[in-house]
Structure formats: structure tokens, C-alpha cells
Design a protein around this motif. Structure first.
Motif, PDB file in Angstrom:
ATOM      1  N   UNK A 164       0.849  -1.188   0.000  1.00 30.91           N
ATOM      2  CA  UNK A 164       0.000   0.000   0.000  1.00 30.91           C
ATOM      3  C   UNK A 164       0.882   1.234   0.000  1.00 30.91           C
ATOM      4  N   UNK A 165       0.534   2.197  -0.863  1.00 30.10           N
ATOM      5  CA  UNK A 165       1.329   3.415  -0.957  1.00 30.10           C
ATOM      6  C   UNK A 165       0.437   4.638  -1.084  1.00 30.10           C
ATOM      7  N   UNK A 166       0.966   5.748  -0.615  1.00 33.24           N
ATOM      8  CA  UNK A 166       0.398   7.057  -0.913  1.00 33.24           C
ATOM      9  C   UNK A 166       1.163   7.542  -2.140  1.00 33.24           C
ATOM     10  N   UNK A 167       0.460   7.881  -3.193  1.00 35.82           N
ATOM     11  CA  UNK A 167       1.096   8.275  -4.446  1.00 35.82           C
ATOM     12  C   UNK A 167       0.897   9.758  -4.700  1.00 35.82           C
ATOM     13  N   UNK A 168       1.999  10.454  -4.966  1.00 37.76           N
ATOM     14  CA  UNK A 168       1.958  11.900  -5.168  1.00 37.76           C
ATOM     15  C   UNK A 168       2.680  12.273  -6.459  1.00 37.76           C
ATOM     16  N   UNK A 169       2.059  13.130  -7.253  1.00 37.19           N
ATOM     17  CA  UNK A 169       2.722  13.703  -8.417  1.00 37.19           C
ATOM     18  C   UNK A 169       3.423  14.974  -7.957  1.00 37.19           C
ATOM     19  N   UNK A 170       4.747  14.927  -7.848  1.00 35.87           N
ATOM     20  CA  UNK A 170       5.476  16.070  -7.295  1.00 35.87           C
ATOM     21  C   UNK A 170       6.501  16.654  -8.259  1.00 35.87           C
ATOM     22  N   UNK A 171       6.579  16.151  -9.485  1.00 36.39           N
ATOM     23  CA  UNK A 171       7.641  16.572 -10.392  1.00 36.39           C
ATOM     24  C   UNK A 171       7.607  18.067 -10.705  1.00 36.39           C
ATOM     25  N   UNK A 172       6.477  18.735 -10.502  1.00 38.96           N
ATOM     26  CA  UNK A 172       6.388  20.178 -10.724  1.00 38.96           C
ATOM     27  C   UNK A 172       6.970  20.960  -9.547  1.00 38.96           C
ATOM     28  N   UNK A 173       7.181  20.288  -8.417  1.00 37.64           N
ATOM     29  CA  UNK A 173       7.541  20.982  -7.189  1.00 37.64           C
ATOM     30  C   UNK A 173       8.975  20.762  -6.720  1.00 37.64           C
ATOM     31  N   UNK A 174       9.625  19.707  -7.199  1.00 37.57           N
ATOM     32  CA  UNK A 174      10.988  19.452  -6.738  1.00 37.57           C
ATOM     33  C   UNK A 174      11.746  18.619  -7.763  1.00 37.57           C
ATOM     34  N   UNK A 175      13.033  18.539  -7.570  1.00 34.57           N
ATOM     35  CA  UNK A 175      13.885  17.783  -8.487  1.00 34.57           C
ATOM     36  C   UNK A 175      14.704  16.780  -7.686  1.00 34.57           C
ATOM     37  N   UNK A 176      14.056  15.722  -7.232  1.00 35.73           N
ATOM     38  CA  UNK A 176      14.732  14.659  -6.489  1.00 35.73           C
ATOM     39  C   UNK A 176      15.444  13.721  -7.452  1.00 35.73           C
ATOM     40  N   UNK A 177      16.487  13.096  -6.960  1.00 38.47           N
ATOM     41  CA  UNK A 177      17.135  12.011  -7.685  1.00 38.47           C
ATOM     42  C   UNK A 177      16.186  10.815  -7.667  1.00 38.47           C
ATOM     43  N   UNK A 178      16.031  10.140  -8.805  1.00 35.81           N
ATOM     44  CA  UNK A 178      15.199   8.943  -8.833  1.00 35.81           C
ATOM     45  C   UNK A 178      15.825   7.892  -7.927  1.00 35.81           C
ATOM     46  N   UNK A 179      15.033   7.386  -6.992  1.00 29.89           N
ATOM     47  CA  UNK A 179      15.566   6.378  -6.095  1.00 29.89           C
ATOM     48  C   UNK A 179      14.666   6.115  -4.912  1.00 29.89           C
ATOM     49  N   UNK A 180      15.218   5.363  -3.961  1.00 30.13           N
ATOM     50  CA  UNK A 180      14.509   4.927  -2.762  1.00 30.13           C
ATOM     51  C   UNK A 180      15.042   5.702  -1.564  1.00 30.13           C
ATOM     52  N   UNK A 181      14.128   6.146  -0.703  1.00 27.92           N
ATOM     53  CA  UNK A 181      14.471   6.998   0.432  1.00 27.92           C
ATOM     54  C   UNK A 181      13.820   6.505   1.720  1.00 27.92           C
ATOM     55  N   UNK A 182      14.483   6.743   2.823  1.00 33.11           N
ATOM     56  CA  UNK A 182      13.842   6.653   4.138  1.00 33.11           C
ATOM     57  C   UNK A 182      13.130   7.979   4.334  1.00 33.11           C
ATOM     58  N   UNK A 183      11.874   7.924   4.760  1.00 32.49           N
ATOM     59  CA  UNK A 183      11.099   9.142   4.954  1.00 32.49           C
ATOM     60  C   UNK A 183      10.372   9.107   6.286  1.00 32.49           C
ATOM     61  N   UNK A 184      10.030  10.285   6.769  1.00 40.28           N
ATOM     62  CA  UNK A 184       9.060  10.359   7.850  1.00 40.28           C
ATOM     63  C   UNK A 184       7.857  11.098   7.275  1.00 40.28           C
ATOM     64  N   UNK A 185       6.678  10.675   7.700  1.00 38.52           N
ATOM     65  CA  UNK A 185       5.433  11.194   7.138  1.00 38.52           C
ATOM     66  C   UNK A 185       4.577  11.729   8.274  1.00 38.52           C
ATOM     67  N   UNK A 186       4.094  12.932   8.093  1.00 39.61           N
ATOM     68  CA  UNK A 186       3.191  13.549   9.062  1.00 39.61           C
ATOM     69  C   UNK A 186       1.821  13.632   8.401  1.00 39.61           C
ATOM     70  N   UNK A 187       0.843  13.039   9.041  1.00 41.53           N
ATOM     71  CA  UNK A 187      -0.527  13.067   8.543  1.00 41.53           C
ATOM     72  C   UNK A 187      -1.217  14.274   9.163  1.00 41.53           C
ATOM     73  N   UNK A 188      -1.695  15.185   8.338  1.00 40.77           N
ATOM     74  CA  UNK A 188      -2.227  16.463   8.803  1.00 40.77           C
ATOM     75  C   UNK A 188      -3.408  16.332   9.756  1.00 40.77           C
ATOM     76  N   UNK A 189      -4.300  15.383   9.493  1.00 30.78           N
ATOM     77  CA  UNK A 189      -5.533  15.323  10.280  1.00 30.78           C
ATOM     78  C   UNK A 189      -5.321  14.983  11.749  1.00 30.78           C
ATOM     79  N   UNK A 190      -4.271  14.211  12.065  1.00 27.11           N
ATOM     80  CA  UNK A 190      -4.073  13.863  13.473  1.00 27.11           C
ATOM     81  C   UNK A 190      -2.664  14.167  13.970  1.00 27.11           C
ATOM     82  N   UNK A 191      -1.867  14.778  13.131  1.00 29.45           N
ATOM     83  CA  UNK A 191      -0.500  15.188  13.484  1.00 29.45           C
ATOM     84  C   UNK A 191       0.361  14.034  13.965  1.00 29.45           C
ATOM     85  N   UNK A 192       0.051  12.837  13.538  1.00 28.75           N
ATOM     86  CA  UNK A 192       0.864  11.679  13.884  1.00 28.75           C
ATOM     87  C   UNK A 192       1.988  11.536  12.877  1.00 28.75           C
ATOM     88  N   UNK A 193       3.162  11.170  13.380  1.00 30.99           N
ATOM     89  CA  UNK A 193       4.321  10.985  12.513  1.00 30.99           C
ATOM     90  C   UNK A 193       4.626   9.499  12.375  1.00 30.99           C
TER      91      UNK A 193
END
Length: 109
Positions: free
Chosen positions: A5-34
Motif C-alpha cells: 500500500x502506498x500514498x502516491x503523489x505527483x510532485x515533479x512540478x515541485x521538486x527535483x529529487x534524484x530517482x531512487x529509494x528513500x527513508x522518509x518520515x510522514x506527518x498526517x495532517x488530520x491527526x499530526x501523527x508521525x
């Protein structure tokens, strides 16, 4: 498509990341859980896609967040995106990436 299961985002208009795999932390706005997660940014070459997409697999999370605002912090680059010979080999690599990341972050699990 392949069982993660994934959250999918089209972000190519907003940033220029290197194509690859990353460790991320995610903050969900509705409950501020990380949450800790793993993300792939790229064109999914194993599936012959052309448009960049950010796919985020959030660990220990199973809620519907379609249409919700999320914040993603990129913590560490893991590896470059690559084309796999088969979908099975891709799935095996994803499983290995997740296991390695969870082991490095044992205190959260």
C-alpha cells in the motif's frame, strides 16, 4: 499494483529529487501523527512508465488518506531506482529495503 500500500503523489512540478529509494518520515495532517516509511521517486522502469511519481509506503499504518494532506521529510537516500528483470525480483528488493530500514530503526518497532 504489487502488494504494497502506498500514498502516491505527483510532485515533479515541485521538486527535483534524484530517482531512487528513500527513508522518509510522514506527518498526517488530520491527526499530526508521525510515521516512518520508505519512498520511491521515479518512473517505475520495471513497468516501463515515463512520468515521475512519488510512492510512499508508511510503516504500521492502514488508514484511508486519499485526498488528505501529508507532509514528507526525506531522511536518507537508500539506493538509485533501477529496472528489474521481473516483478518478483522488484518485490524481493522492496522487501529487503524495508527489512533493512526497519532494522536500522528498531527502536520504533
Amino acid at each position: 499494483e504489487i502488494g504494497f500500500k502506498t500514498a502516491n503523489l505527483n510532485i515533479d512540478k515541485y521538486c527535483a529529487l534524484c530517482f531512487g529509494v528513500y527513508e522518509v518520515s510522514v506527518l498526517i495532517d488530520e491527526n499530526r501523527s508521525e510515521f516512518l516509511g520508505i519512498a520511491n521517486y521515479g518512473i517505475k522502469p520495471t513497468f516501463n512508465k515515463k512520468k515521475p511519481l512519488l510512492e510512499i509506503h508508511i510503516f504500521n499504518f492502514n488508514k484511508e488518506i486519499y485526498g488528505k494532506k501529508i507532509y514528507v521529510a526525506f531522511k536518507k537516500f537508500i539506493r538509485n531506482e533501477k529496472k528489474f528483470e521481473t516483478v518478483t525480483k522488484l518485490k524481493d528488493q522492496i522487501i529487503n529495503d524495508i527489512k533493512k530500514l526497519k532494522k536500522e530503526n528498531e527502536k520504533f518497532f
